[in-house]
Design a protein around this motif. Structure first.
Motif, PDB file in Angstrom:
ATOM      1  N   LYS A   1      -3.585  15.647  42.796  1.00  0.00           N
ATOM      2  CA  LYS A   1      -3.572  17.111  42.689  1.00  0.00           C
ATOM      3  C   LYS A   1      -4.186  17.604  41.385  1.00  0.00           C
ATOM      4  O   LYS A   1      -4.050  18.770  41.026  1.00  0.00           O
ATOM      5  CB  LYS A   1      -2.135  17.626  42.800  1.00  0.00           C
ATOM      6  N   GLY A   2      -4.839  16.702  40.646  1.00  0.00           N
ATOM      7  CA  GLY A   2      -5.577  17.123  39.462  1.00  0.00           C
ATOM      8  C   GLY A   2      -4.854  16.992  38.139  1.00  0.00           C
ATOM      9  O   GLY A   2      -5.392  17.369  37.098  1.00  0.00           O
ATOM     10  N   VAL A   3      -3.635  16.450  38.129  1.00  0.00           N
ATOM     11  CA  VAL A   3      -2.906  16.248  36.879  1.00  0.00           C
ATOM     12  C   VAL A   3      -3.392  14.951  36.231  1.00  0.00           C
ATOM     13  O   VAL A   3      -3.491  13.916  36.896  1.00  0.00           O
ATOM     14  CB  VAL A   3      -1.379  16.174  37.111  1.00  0.00           C
ATOM     15  N   LYS A   4      -3.715  15.004  34.945  1.00  0.00           N
ATOM     16  CA  LYS A   4      -4.139  13.813  34.214  1.00  0.00           C
ATOM     17  C   LYS A   4      -2.946  12.867  34.046  1.00  0.00           C
ATOM     18  O   LYS A   4      -1.837  13.306  33.720  1.00  0.00           O
ATOM     19  CB  LYS A   4      -4.687  14.182  32.832  1.00  0.00           C
ATOM     20  N   THR A   5      -3.177  11.584  34.262  1.00  0.00           N
ATOM     21  CA  THR A   5      -2.080  10.618  34.203  1.00  0.00           C
ATOM     22  C   THR A   5      -2.382   9.479  33.243  1.00  0.00           C
ATOM     23  O   THR A   5      -3.481   8.928  33.231  1.00  0.00           O
ATOM     24  CB  THR A   5      -1.772  10.039  35.601  1.00  0.00           C
ATOM     25  N   VAL A   6      -1.384   9.150  32.446  1.00  0.00           N
ATOM     26  CA  VAL A   6      -1.474   8.042  31.487  1.00  0.00           C
ATOM     27  C   VAL A   6      -0.290   7.125  31.749  1.00  0.00           C
ATOM     28  O   VAL A   6       0.844   7.594  31.917  1.00  0.00           O
ATOM     29  CB  VAL A   6      -1.424   8.554  30.040  1.00  0.00           C
ATOM     30  N   HIS A   7      -0.547   5.828  31.803  1.00  0.00           N
ATOM     31  CA  HIS A   7       0.551   4.869  31.948  1.00  0.00           C
ATOM     32  C   HIS A   7       0.679   4.095  30.634  1.00  0.00           C
ATOM     33  O   HIS A   7      -0.283   3.491  30.163  1.00  0.00           O
ATOM     34  CB  HIS A   7       0.310   3.905  33.110  1.00  0.00           C
ATOM     35  N   PHE A   8       1.866   4.151  30.047  1.00  0.00           N
ATOM     36  CA  PHE A   8       2.123   3.513  28.754  1.00  0.00           C
ATOM     37  C   PHE A   8       2.889   2.216  28.988  1.00  0.00           C
ATOM     38  O   PHE A   8       4.007   2.238  29.471  1.00  0.00           O
ATOM     39  CB  PHE A   8       2.922   4.467  27.870  1.00  0.00           C
ATOM     40  N   ILE A   9       2.279   1.142  28.662  1.00  0.00           N
ATOM     41  CA  ILE A   9       2.690  -0.249  28.882  1.00  0.00           C
ATOM     42  C   ILE A   9       2.052  -0.727  30.180  1.00  0.00           C
ATOM     43  O   ILE A   9       2.442  -0.322  31.276  1.00  0.00           O
ATOM     44  CB  ILE A   9       4.219  -0.452  28.978  1.00  0.00           C
ATOM     45  N   CYS A  10       1.074  -1.561  30.035  1.00  0.00           N
ATOM     46  CA  CYS A  10       0.410  -2.121  31.213  1.00  0.00           C
ATOM     47  C   CYS A  10       1.401  -2.964  32.014  1.00  0.00           C
ATOM     48  O   CYS A  10       2.062  -3.841  31.450  1.00  0.00           O
ATOM     49  CB  CYS A  10      -0.768  -2.999  30.770  1.00  0.00           C
ATOM     50  N   PRO A  11       1.548  -2.704  33.312  1.00  0.00           N
ATOM     51  CA  PRO A  11       2.376  -3.601  34.129  1.00  0.00           C
ATOM     52  C   PRO A  11       1.891  -5.036  33.955  1.00  0.00           C
ATOM     53  O   PRO A  11       0.686  -5.280  33.820  1.00  0.00           O
ATOM     54  CB  PRO A  11       2.136  -3.090  35.559  1.00  0.00           C
ATOM     55  N   SER A  12       2.799  -5.959  33.964  1.00  0.00           N
ATOM     56  CA  SER A  12       2.460  -7.351  33.608  1.00  0.00           C
ATOM     57  C   SER A  12       1.754  -8.065  34.758  1.00  0.00           C
ATOM     58  O   SER A  12       2.227  -9.090  35.266  1.00  0.00           O
ATOM     59  CB  SER A  12       3.712  -8.111  33.182  1.00  0.00           C
ATOM     60  N   ILE A  13       0.589  -7.533  35.130  1.00  0.00           N
ATOM     61  CA  ILE A  13      -0.203  -8.121  36.215  1.00  0.00           C
ATOM     62  C   ILE A  13      -0.721  -9.506  35.848  1.00  0.00           C
ATOM     63  O   ILE A  13      -1.094 -10.287  36.722  1.00  0.00           O
ATOM     64  CB  ILE A  13      -1.379  -7.199  36.608  1.00  0.00           C
ATOM     65  N   TRP A  14      -0.749  -9.830  34.561  1.00  0.00           N
ATOM     66  CA  TRP A  14      -1.192 -11.134  34.099  1.00  0.00           C
ATOM     67  C   TRP A  14      -0.093 -12.181  34.269  1.00  0.00           C
ATOM     68  O   TRP A  14      -0.327 -13.374  34.091  1.00  0.00           O
ATOM     69  CB  TRP A  14      -1.601 -11.066  32.629  1.00  0.00           C
ATOM     70  N   ALA A  15       1.129 -11.739  34.598  1.00  0.00           N
ATOM     71  CA  ALA A  15       2.245 -12.674  34.762  1.00  0.00           C
ATOM     72  C   ALA A  15       2.921 -12.545  36.113  1.00  0.00           C
ATOM     73  O   ALA A  15       3.520 -13.492  36.601  1.00  0.00           O
ATOM     74  CB  ALA A  15       3.289 -12.447  33.665  1.00  0.00           C
ATOM     75  N   TRP A  16       2.779 -11.379  36.721  1.00  0.00           N
ATOM     76  CA  TRP A  16       3.607 -11.061  37.878  1.00  0.00           C
ATOM     77  C   TRP A  16       2.890 -10.050  38.750  1.00  0.00           C
ATOM     78  O   TRP A  16       2.365  -9.061  38.265  1.00  0.00           O
ATOM     79  CB  TRP A  16       4.917 -10.453  37.354  1.00  0.00           C
ATOM     80  N   ARG A  17       2.811 -10.256  40.042  1.00  0.00           N
ATOM     81  CA  ARG A  17       2.264  -9.298  40.995  1.00  0.00           C
ATOM     82  C   ARG A  17       0.864  -8.814  40.593  1.00  0.00           C
ATOM     83  O   ARG A  17       0.622  -7.642  40.336  1.00  0.00           O
ATOM     84  CB  ARG A  17       3.218  -8.107  41.154  1.00  0.00           C
ATOM     85  N   ALA A  18      -0.083  -9.746  40.552  1.00  0.00           N
ATOM     86  CA  ALA A  18      -1.449  -9.446  40.126  1.00  0.00           C
ATOM     87  C   ALA A  18      -2.119  -8.399  41.016  1.00  0.00           C
ATOM     88  O   ALA A  18      -2.992  -7.649  40.556  1.00  0.00           O
ATOM     89  CB  ALA A  18      -2.284 -10.730  40.102  1.00  0.00           C
TER      90      ALA A  18
END
Length: 378
Positions: free
Chosen positions: A110-127
């Motif tokens: 809907k046009g809202v800018k989104t930032v995620h703080f702390i990368c999900p641990s795709i390098w360890a879990w659920r790639a």
């Protein structure tokens, strides 16, 4: 000019801590900043307008989430409706990827800018989660240096901002001052027991950890056991300690940093707290237990051989990990005694933790707010 208004969601105690530190930097850059959404006491201390408390989302594990599914989905639906009715300049999801990424996807659509703080641990879990990150987040603020390159390879905007805790925790913690504040003697041998910050973690770990601590204490007469407890779980922790025969355990409300600074070694539930313990340069035994079905469902998604953050970052079993069926009181107690009986080994791991601390130290507030500003004005 209207003040900058943003929305945030932090889903548990560790997210509240990180979001509180981020809000400090944002207020310094944008005086008059308005922040609202889901958070905890550290965010509220920074003027955050808490619509729901963060502990509503503090659930980990497939089975446990299913038990609270309707309530959590209901909160996310109400929050999305409220934010879309009066859109903020940006939404910042702090950790809690199962909750936040779906919400970010709805808002971004809907046009809202989104930032995620702390990368999900795709390098360890659920790639495979990387595809959802690409769809839902305009930008990811990464706390570990290897993460941006991984995200860039998938076409995701990302910035390494360092870990906020590396700037809060001193390179050489003052053990003597922490002990004095807790009423401990300078020459005491101290074990910190940290069973976790969620109700499910306390349920699975408190009795297990205290039984292990009691066994260790039989081999180390005079061993002082100190436990930082969240207010909501203090009575349950006190009861578990009494049941294990640890009537002299010192159980304090909060003060996890003081406890980690004061201890010689810690028995600790896997999670952000293990990184805090590493930054305090404390040898540790990492453990985790959960619903057996949750474990069976999660295990196939594990990418790396390590479970705890210090070992993942150092890429070695620098500290022992005893997970699920391996987490028995005798095994945990022996792992603790192995540390206490080997001062040279303790000193060696502390040197590794110092190098890790240096790696994670950056001007997080400046780097994070620079990245957020670019997203807002893109």
């Amino acid at each position: 000019m209207e003040p900058l208004r943003i929305a945030m969601v932090a889903g548990e105690a560790s997210g509240d801590l990180l979001a509180g530190l981020l809000l400090q930097g944002m207020h310094a850059r944008w005086p008059g900043l308005q922040a609202q959404g889901i958070g905890g006491p550290r965010m509220k201390a920074q003027g955050f307008d808490e619509w729901w408390p963060h502990d509503k989302l503090a659930v980990r594990g497939y089975v446990e989430v299913l038990m609270h599914y309707r309530e959590i989905v209901g909160i996310r639906k109400q929050l999305a409706q409220r934010l879309l009715a009066d859109p903020p300049r940006a939404f910042i999801g702090v950790d809690a990827p199962d909750f936040n990424l779906d919400l970010e996807g709805q808002l971004r659509e809907k046009g809202v800018k989104t930032v995620h703080f702390i990368c999900p641990s795709i390098w360890a879990w659920r790639a495979d989660r990387v595809h959802k990150i690409k769809r839902c987040a305009d930008h990811v603020l990464c706390v570990f240096p290897f993460e941006p390159e991984l995200l860039h390879s998938h076409g995701i905007g990302a910035t390494y901002v360092g870990h906020p805790l590396a700037n809060v925790i001193p390179m050489e913690p003052d053990k003597a001052a922490a002990r004095a504040a807790l009423g401990l003697a300078a020459d005491d041998e101290v074990l910190a027991v940290l069973p976790g910050s969620r109700g499910s973690e306390v349920k699975y770990h408190a009795s297990l950890f205290f039984e292990a601590a009691a066994l260790a204490a039989t081999s180390r007469p005079g061993l002082k056991i100190v436990v930082p407890a969240m207010p909501a779980f203090k009575s349950a922790i006190e009861e578990a300690a009494r049941f294990a025969g640890l009537k002299d355990a010192l159980i304090v409300e909060g003060q996890s940093h003081a406890v980690l600074a004061a201890c010689d070694v810690t028995l600790i539930a896997s999670g952000t707290a293990t990184l805090e313990a590493a930054l305090f340069k404390r040898p540790m035994v990492i453990s985790y237990a959960m619903n057996w079905l949750t474990y069976r469902m999660m295990k196939p998604h594990q990418v790396l051989p390590w479970f705890g953050l210090p070992n993942i970052l150092l890429r070695e079993f620098a500290v022992p990990e005893l997970i699920q069926q391996d987490a028995t009181p005798p095994a945990l107690a022996q792992a603790l005694l192995d540390w206490l009986q080997a001062p040279e080994r303790m000193a060696a791991v502390q040197d590794k933790f110092r190098a890790l601390h240096v790696l994670l130290q950056r001007d997080t507030a400046q780097l994070a707010t620079d990245a957020i500003d670019k997203v807002i004005h893109a």
